[in-house]
Design an enzyme around this catalytic site. Structure first.
Site, PDB file in Angstrom:
ATOM      1  CB  CYS A  47      -0.937   0.001   1.194  1.00 48.33           C
ATOM      2  SG  CYS A  47      -1.922  -1.491   1.283  1.00 48.33           S
ATOM      3  CG  HIS A 105      -3.173   3.234   2.256  1.00 48.11           C
ATOM      4  ND1 HIS A 105      -3.874   2.839   1.127  1.00 48.11           N
ATOM      5  CD2 HIS A 105      -3.119   2.143   3.077  1.00 48.11           C
ATOM      6  CE1 HIS A 105      -4.214   1.577   1.261  1.00 48.11           C
ATOM      7  NE2 HIS A 105      -3.783   1.132   2.429  1.00 48.11           N
ATOM      8  CG  ASN A 111      -6.846  -0.940   1.862  1.00 44.48           C
ATOM      9  OD1 ASN A 111      -6.218  -0.572   0.870  1.00 44.48           O
ATOM     10  ND2 ASN A 111      -6.248  -1.389   2.960  1.00 44.48           N
TER      11      ASN A 111
HETATM   12  N1  COA Z   1     -18.083  -8.203  11.039  1.00 42.36           N
HETATM   13  C1  COA Z   1     -18.491  -8.420  12.287  1.00 42.36           C
HETATM   14  N2  COA Z   1     -17.637  -8.725  13.279  1.00 42.36           N
HETATM   15  C2  COA Z   1     -16.339  -8.816  12.969  1.00 42.36           C
HETATM   16  C3  COA Z   1     -15.875  -8.611  11.654  1.00 42.36           C
HETATM   17  C4  COA Z   1     -16.799  -8.294  10.682  1.00 42.36           C
HETATM   18  N3  COA Z   1     -16.458  -8.077   9.415  1.00 42.36           N
HETATM   19  N4  COA Z   1     -14.530  -8.776  11.647  1.00 42.36           N
HETATM   20  C5  COA Z   1     -14.165  -9.072  12.897  1.00 42.36           C
HETATM   21  N5  COA Z   1     -15.256  -9.104  13.690  1.00 42.36           N
HETATM   22  C6  COA Z   1     -15.343  -9.395  15.104  1.00 42.36           C
HETATM   23  C7  COA Z   1     -14.172 -10.236  15.567  1.00 42.36           C
HETATM   24  O1  COA Z   1     -14.414 -11.609  15.358  1.00 42.36           O
HETATM   25  C8  COA Z   1     -14.098  -9.867  17.006  1.00 42.36           C
HETATM   26  O2  COA Z   1     -15.093 -10.597  17.699  1.00 42.36           O
HETATM   27  P1  COA Z   1     -14.776 -11.207  19.164  1.00 42.36           P
HETATM   28  O3  COA Z   1     -14.482 -10.015  20.010  1.00 42.36           O
HETATM   29  O4  COA Z   1     -16.038 -11.911  19.476  1.00 42.36           O
HETATM   30  O5  COA Z   1     -13.591 -12.090  18.965  1.00 42.36           O
HETATM   31  C9  COA Z   1     -14.497  -8.399  17.030  1.00 42.36           C
HETATM   32  O6  COA Z   1     -15.207  -8.169  15.822  1.00 42.36           O
HETATM   33  C10 COA Z   1     -13.324  -7.452  17.074  1.00 42.36           C
HETATM   34  O7  COA Z   1     -12.379  -7.898  16.075  1.00 42.36           O
HETATM   35  P2  COA Z   1     -11.027  -7.155  15.858  1.00 42.36           P
HETATM   36  O8  COA Z   1     -10.238  -7.847  14.815  1.00 42.36           O
HETATM   37  O9  COA Z   1     -10.391  -6.943  17.195  1.00 42.36           O
HETATM   38  O10 COA Z   1     -11.576  -5.761  15.288  1.00 42.36           O
HETATM   39  P3  COA Z   1     -10.830  -4.421  15.139  1.00 42.36           P
HETATM   40  O11 COA Z   1     -11.520  -3.384  15.892  1.00 42.36           O
HETATM   41  O12 COA Z   1      -9.341  -4.557  15.319  1.00 42.36           O
HETATM   42  O13 COA Z   1     -11.080  -4.099  13.588  1.00 42.36           O
HETATM   43  C11 COA Z   1      -9.959  -4.145  11.482  1.00 42.36           C
HETATM   44  C12 COA Z   1     -10.575  -4.970  12.595  1.00 42.36           C
HETATM   45  C13 COA Z   1      -9.408  -5.098  10.434  1.00 42.36           C
HETATM   46  C14 COA Z   1     -11.057  -3.319  10.867  1.00 42.36           C
HETATM   47  C15 COA Z   1      -8.860  -3.235  12.051  1.00 42.36           C
HETATM   48  O14 COA Z   1      -7.990  -4.004  12.851  1.00 42.36           O
HETATM   49  C16 COA Z   1      -8.080  -2.542  11.016  1.00 42.36           C
HETATM   50  O15 COA Z   1      -8.598  -1.739  10.264  1.00 42.36           O
HETATM   51  N6  COA Z   1      -6.772  -2.800  10.973  1.00 42.36           N
HETATM   52  C17 COA Z   1      -5.887  -2.158  10.031  1.00 42.36           C
HETATM   53  C18 COA Z   1      -6.157  -2.691   8.683  1.00 42.36           C
HETATM   54  C19 COA Z   1      -5.356  -2.049   7.653  1.00 42.36           C
HETATM   55  O16 COA Z   1      -5.112  -0.899   7.715  1.00 42.36           O
HETATM   56  N7  COA Z   1      -4.985  -2.852   6.689  1.00 42.36           N
HETATM   57  C20 COA Z   1      -4.366  -2.454   5.526  1.00 42.36           C
HETATM   58  C21 COA Z   1      -3.107  -1.804   5.715  1.00 42.36           C
HETATM   59  S1  COA Z   1      -2.564  -1.462   4.165  1.00 42.36           S
END
Ligand code: COA
Length: 429
Positions: free
Chosen positions: A137, A276, A306
Site C-alpha cells: 500500500c 492511504h 482499501n
Molecule cells: N463483522 C463483524 N464482526 C467482525 C468482523 C466483521 N467483518 N470482523 C471481525 N469481527 C469481530 C471479531 O471476530 C471480534 O469478535 P470477538 O471479540 O467476538 O472475537 C471483534 O469483531 C473485534 O475484532 P477485531 O479484529 O479486534 O476488530 P478491530 O476493531 O481490530 O477491527 C480491522 C478490525 C481489520 C477493521 C482493524 O484491525 C483494522 O482496520 N486494521 C488495520 C487494517 C489495515 O489498515 N490494513 C491495511 C493496511 S494497508
C-alpha cells in the site's frame, strides 16, 4: 538520508562519465491525473450474504460503506491503462512522449511480464521504459519518488506513475476480518520535468521488515512451512489487523512531519493530506497526530474501501477533478502497509486548471492508441515469420534493405551456457 561517511572504499575517477553528466537539477510536477474503478458495486449489505457481518459493524469499525469489484474482463492492466489514458488527457500529452511507466501493484496479472510493460504496449508508449514496483500500500508514493528522482536529475522528462489493484481476486472471501476491507481500482498521474520550482518537494521512504508476516500475499516460492500453518494460503491476503492498525497510527503523523521538516514546513502549512485509505479511524488519527482539522485529511474510503497502491492516486484524481486544490497548495501523501513499509511525500501543487481534453493533441493521442492496437498483432506475426524464415534469407533481405551485417537479428536461440555458470556462488559448498 543515510548517515554521511558510508563510503568506505576509494573510487576510480572516470573521465568518461563527465560527458554523460545529468543536466541541471529540474523539478518534477504532477501535470495529469486520472482514475478508473469497476462499475460493479459491493455494499456492506451485499457482504452480509457472504460472511457473518453487518453494515453497522463495518461502518463503525472501518468507515467503509461500499467497494468496487472487477468483472471478469477487467484486470489490473485494463484499469491501469484506462487511468493512464485519462491522466494523459488531462496532461494533454502523447503516449510517445512518455519516458517511463511505473505501476505500483500487489496484484499484477503476471509476476513477469510487469503490468507496466503491458500498459506500455496498450498505450503505444513506444519510447518508454516500464517496470512494476512492489511496496504494497506504500507502492504509489515509492513509485512517484522513483520517477520524480529521475526527472529531477534530468535523465528523463516525462513519467506515468500508476497505482492499480484487483484485490477482490486475492481476498479470502471466508475471512470477515479482511474481505470487508478491500476493493479494486486504479489511479494514475503524469509527471513532467520543468525548470519552474515546485511539484514534488520531499519524501521519506521507510521499511521495517521485522513485520513482514503481519500482512502477506504468498505466491510462488513462499516458504512451505509458512503456507502449512493452517492460517495462510497461496494467493490469499492474510492480515494481523490489530498489529497493522497500531503500526499505521504510529508512523502516519511522524513520517509526514519528517517529510515536512526536509523543506522547512510544519503541519500548519498543509492544505490537504491524502493518506492511504485503509480505515477511517486511521485517517482520523492522522489529523489528530498532526493537530490539523479533520477536513484537511481527505477520505473517500466510504465509497471504495482499501484499494492498496491505488488508493492515493485515486483520491488525488478525485481531489484534482473536483478542484479542491489550487496552485501553490501544499499536499502530503502518506502510504503504509505490507513490508512493513511506509512512505510520506510533500508536494506543492502546480497544475493550472486548464481544460484541454479536446485539443488537437487529443486526436493524435487517439491515433497513437489506434496504432498501438494495430501494431500489436502485426508485430507478433512479424516475430513468428522471422522465426520461421531461414537466417540466410533474413540476412540477404536485410542487406538488400541496406542494413549493416552486424545488425542482423539473432533468430537462433543462444547456445546453453555450461551448467556451472548457472550455479549460484554460495551453493558451491
Ligand atoms: N463483522 C463483524 N464482526 C467482525 C468482523 C466483521 N467483518 N470482523 C471481525 N469481527 C469481530 C471479531 O471476530 C471480534 O469478535 P470477538 O471479540 O467476538 O472475537 C471483534 O469483531 C473485534 O475484532 P477485531 O479484529 O479486534 O476488530 P478491530 O476493531 O481490530 O477491527 C480491522 C478490525 C481489520 C477493521 C482493524 O484491525 C483494522 O482496520 N486494521 C488495520 C487494517 C489495515 O489498515 N490494513 C491495511 C493496511 S494497508
Amino acid at each position: 538520508m543515510a548517515e554521511q561517511g558510508s563510503q568506505t572504499r576509494p573510487l576510480h575517477r572516470s573521465r568518461l562519465a563527465a560527458a554523460n553528466r545529468p543536466r541541471a537539477l529540474r523539478y518534477a510536477h504532477i501535470v495529469g491525473w486520472g482514475m478508473e474503478v469497476p462499475s460493479q458495486v459491493l455494499t456492506n449489505s451485499d457482504l452480509e450474504a457472504i460472511v457473518d457481518t453487518n453494515d453497522e459493524w463495518i461502518t463503525t469499525r472501518t468507515g467503509i460503506k461500499e467497494r468496487r469489484i472487477a468483472e471478469q474482463r477487467e484486470t489490473t492492466t485494463s484499469l491501469a491503462t484506462r487511468a493512464a489514458q485519462k491522466a494523459l488527457d488531462v496532461a494533454d500529452m502523447l503516449p510517445s512522449a512518455i519516458d517511463l511507466i511505473i505501476v505500483a501493484t500487489a496484484t499484477p496479472e503476471y509476476i513477469f511480464p510487469s503490468t507496466a510493460s503491458m500498459v506500455q504496449d496498450y498505450l503505444g508508449a513506444t519510447n518508454a521504459g516500464a517496470f512494476d514496483l512492489s511496496a504494497a500500500c506504500s507502492g504509489f508514493v515509492y513509485a512517484l519518488d522513483m520517477a520524480a528522482s529521475k526527472i529531477r536529475t534530468g535523465e528523463i522528462d516525462t513519467a506515468v506513475v500508476i497505482g492499480a489493484e484487483t484485490l477482490s481476486r486475492v481476498v479470502d472471501w471466508a475471512d470477515r476480518g479482511t474481505c470487508i476491507l478491500f476493493g479494486d481500482g486504479a489511479g494514475a498521474v503524469v509527471l513532467q520535468g520543468s525548470d519552474i520550482p515546485g511539484g514534488i518537494l520531499s519524501s521519506v521512504l521507510r521499511s521495517d521488515g521485522s513485520g513482514w508476516d503481519m500482512l502477506t500475499l504468498p505466491t510462488v516460492s513462499s516458504r512451505d512451512t509458512y503456507l502449512q500453518d493452517g492460517k495462510h494460503e497461496m494467493h490469499r491476503i492474510y492480515m494481523d489487523g490489530k498489529g497493522v492498525f497500531r503500526f499505521a497510527t504510529r508512523i502516519i503523523g511522524d513520517s509526514i512531519k519528517a517529510a515536512l521538516e526536509q523543506v522547512g514546513l510544519t503541519p500548519d502549512d498543509l492544505t490537504l493530506v491524502i493518506p492511504h485509505q485503509a480505515n477511517q479511524r486511521i485517517i482520523e488519527y492522522a489529523a489528530k497526530s498532526l493537530k490539523i482539522p479533520e477536513e484537511r485529511v481527505y477520505s473517500n474510503i466510504a465509497r471504495y474501501g482499501n484499494t492498496s497502491a491505488a488508493s492515493i492516486p485515486l483520491a488525488l484524481a478525485e481531489v484534482a477533478e473536483r478542484e479542491l486544490i489550487k496552485p501553490g497548495d501544499i499536499l502530503a501523501f502518506v502510504g503504509f502497509g505490507g513490508g512493513l513499509s511506509w512512505a510520506a511525500m510533500i508536494v506543492e501543487w502546480s497544475a493550472m486548471p486548464a481544460r484541454t481534453a479536446y485539443s488537437l493533441t487529443w486526436g493524435r493521442r487517439q491515433g497513437e492508441y489506434a496504432l498501438a492496437w494495430l501494431r500489436r498483432p502485426l508485430v507478433r506475426l512479424w516475430r513468428r515469420l522471422m522465426l520461421l524464415t531461414p537466417p540466410a534469407i533474413i540476412r540477404r533481405l536485410r542487406q538488400r534493405a541496406g542494413l549493416a551485417a552486424e545488425d542482423t537479428i539473432e533468430t537462433e536461440p543462444p547456445r546453453s551456457r555450461p551448467a556451472q555458470e548457472d550455479t549460484p556462488p554460495d551453493s558451491a559448498s
